[in-house]
Structure formats: C-alpha cells, structure tokens
Design an enzyme around this catalytic site. Sequence first.
Site, PDB file in Angstrom:
ATOM      1  N   SER A 268       0.836  -1.190   0.000  1.00 37.38           N
ATOM      2  CA  SER A 268       0.000   0.000   0.000  1.00 37.38           C
ATOM      3  C   SER A 268       0.880   1.252   0.000  1.00 37.38           C
ATOM      4  O   SER A 268       1.728   1.411  -0.876  1.00 37.38           O
ATOM      5  CB  SER A 268      -0.950  -0.055   1.202  1.00 37.38           C
ATOM      6  N   ASP A 362      -8.270  -5.716  -6.074  1.00 41.66           N
ATOM      7  CA  ASP A 362      -7.951  -4.655  -5.121  1.00 41.66           C
ATOM      8  C   ASP A 362      -8.985  -3.536  -5.250  1.00 41.66           C
ATOM      9  O   ASP A 362      -9.151  -2.960  -6.331  1.00 41.66           O
ATOM     10  CB  ASP A 362      -6.551  -4.124  -5.435  1.00 41.66           C
ATOM     11  N   HIS A 393      -6.435  -6.242  -1.735  1.00 45.66           N
ATOM     12  CA  HIS A 393      -5.358  -5.289  -1.464  1.00 45.66           C
ATOM     13  C   HIS A 393      -4.342  -5.827  -0.470  1.00 45.66           C
ATOM     14  O   HIS A 393      -3.136  -5.678  -0.670  1.00 45.66           O
ATOM     15  CB  HIS A 393      -5.978  -3.993  -0.921  1.00 45.66           C
TER      16      HIS A 393
END
Length: 450
Positions: A268, A362, A393
């Site tokens: 991320s 995601d 994700h």
Amino acid sequence: MNDSQGMEKPNLFHPLPPHTSPQPLPCWQGKRCPMAEVTVTPRSSLADRPVRVHVRGLAPSQLITLRAWLRDEQGERFQARAFFRADAMGEVDPGYHPALGGSYSGLYPMGLLWFLQPDTPFRRLLKRDVTGSPFRIHVEVFRGILLADGPQDQPLASCEAERWFVGAGVQRVPIREGRVRGALFLPPGPGPFPGIVDLFGGAGGLIEFRAGLLASRGFAVLALAFFAYEDLPSTMTQLDLGYFEEATAVLLQHPKVRGPGLGVIGVSKGAEVALAMASFLPLVVATVWINGTAFLHGNPLVYRDLRIPAVPYGLERVLITEMGALDSSAVFNDPQHPTSRSSAIPVERIKGKVLFVVGEADRSLNSKLFARLAMARMPPGQGRILSYPGAGHLIEPPCSPLCSMSCIRGSPRPLLWGGEAKAHARAQEHSWKEIIRFLERELGCAGGKL
C-alpha cells in the site's frame, strides 16, 4: 496468477501415507463418541507454514462440523467452520476430504485458517506482540451440521495449536537511533545476514509480523515505522526520503547485517515508499512492491534539494458500500493524465530489481495499472509483475485470512480492501514463495532458515 511464466499450481500439502489407525467403534446418535480425537500436526508451528488437521474415531460416513477459532490480543474472536463426512475408516482429513460446506467448500488443507472471519465486523486479524506469544488456535469437532453456536453444543473432541510469527532463536531489537524508530529482527547465529526494510501503509504505527516471519527464513529485517509511532509525527504530511535513507544506514551498520546492498518490501503506502527508495537510494538492490502506486499521492516527496509534488486525492469520488465501508478505488486520479506526470516516481533511475505483486480485485486502488505504468518506464529486465485474479489489497504471508474490509486509524469509516477468499488465499500461498525466492536471489541466499 498471471505473469510471463504462467501460474504454477500451489503445492499446498504433501500427502501423508495412508491411514493405519484401527477401525473405530461406531458413534450413535445422541451418544458421545468415546474414541473421537482431533489433532493438529505440528502442534506448534510458524504462521506461514502448513499444518495437518486430522480427526479419527468417528462412525463411517458420519457428518461432522470442524470449527477453528482464536482470539486476538484485544479479545476479538475469529472463527471458521466446515462440514465433512467421515470416510469408511471414520476419519476426516481436510487435506484429503473436501469440505461439503460451511465457511468454504472444496479441498483446502488449510481452509480452517484461510477462511477465519471476525465475529465483530470490520476487524483485521493482526498479531502485534510477535515475540511474546503465539496465536492459539482451538480446533473442535461437533456432531452433525453446526450452523450457529449455543451453550448446549459440546464438542466430541478438541485440541489446541500454536502459530508463531518468529522461529526459535530469532531476536527482536528495538531501534531508536537518531530519528529512526522500529524493530530489528535477527535470525539466530553469527551472521551476517542479508538485510531488508519492511514497510506497511497508511494506518501508521509499527507492524512486525511479516518481519518476524522473514527473519525466521534467515533475513535481518528492520520493521520500520514512519508515522503515528512513539515520537514520530502523528500524521504523514510528506514523504521525507532522508528518514528512510537514515534507516538503511542504521540497518547496514549492524554487525550481523550483510551489505553492501539491501532489500525493501512494502504494501500500500509502504509500496509507494519502497519504489521511491529504489529510485533514489543505490543501496536498495531488491524491492518487493505489493499493491501500491507509482506516483506520489496525498504527500509530496522531499529529498535533499528535491521536491516531487503529490497528486491530490479525489475524495469526492469515494463510494459508501452497503456494509458502510469506503470504496476508495476511484479516489486516485488517472495516472495517465498529463497533470500527473510531475508526480511520477522516477523509476527509470532504478538500478536494482523490482517484484510487483498485484491483486486484481484490489478495491483500494488500481494497483495493476500502476505496476504496468512503472514497468513501462523502467529499464528492460529490471522488473517483473505477479498479477493475481481475485486477490484483494492486503496480500500477506500464507495462512493469513482474507481481510476484505477493516477499520484503520484516521478513517471515519471502515475501508474496503477487496478480494475473493479462495483466490486471495491461493495468491498469498504462491506470492510468498516467489517473494522469498526473489529476495534470496537478489540479496544472496539467507542462512539459518528455521
């Protein structure tokens, strides 16, 4: 999984020799099974390693419910259940016998761990104290199909297993040097070991479980905090690359860390930081980028006399799902628009290698597009993309259950991460093996594997 080599079938479990246990006594309706037994082998294991669940002492063809549950450090319960029919020997082995239903169906040897879900919505299973205690998994066998829990439901058999995030002899060293804050995980033995900086995302704080598992495979790993931890800033207002350069120096100065190069792994926002480190810091020779961006978003990058502006978030495009979570996949502006060019991370400067790990389901951002755009600007042969249909994700080490949405620090509502449970589990199983191979190849084989 899509990549240039095609997807290999994950080797989830090596079959064991045929059952040799004696024929059990029948277990009749309304009576307890005196011989029913459930085991988990090994009883104590690392959290990224497979285990075998085995039930014996049932009646032939008996229907049962297998349930696994644990409590996290806040006392929240996570559980999964699956329904099975015993074989002619009165045994159930999820590695041989497909689940008929429950939290999942089909043949998944690790399904009772892969499909754990919280009793309280929007909770993420996350180990904080990785050295002090394991997750304790309770495995229970119930007669028939147990759809809900009640005080009258007593298990026929039960057992407990431990899932650790550090192997025996792994040492955790708190790091408070200069501005740098984090925890260094060192494998047992004299070393020196290849070094890795481990980064997480926009929730801030210090997350250590992946560092502990990597150290258990022979790497010296610095789990690095960069905001919302101890005396670091409470929020991230800019990406100060000088801080991360200091962290690499702290890591490489340790006598048990082998240089001159090191690796970085990030997910991320941490993947965005990792890509920036690879672009500007020559000592970064191996980068694992998991579902991030290739542009500065929300926070500008500053490094010495350089400043790269950030693309602002388009918060007006956030969607609120039926569950009340925030779908932020449209919040990131089109990176191919000319206005985004000045915010691109200069990946053409990268001298090392980059492994891009992409979850195609995601719902936080379009990580597949960002990976492709980065690869297009990188020197040929410097990068490789592993792209997994159905993965969300939060791609983590194997045996971590899918977290498709959860609450995080600083968000007024839970965030939607995406992912389909079965596809996500397969992606974690496969990508972890590829990540370990990549790091060993680029940094040199790690010694002292546990």
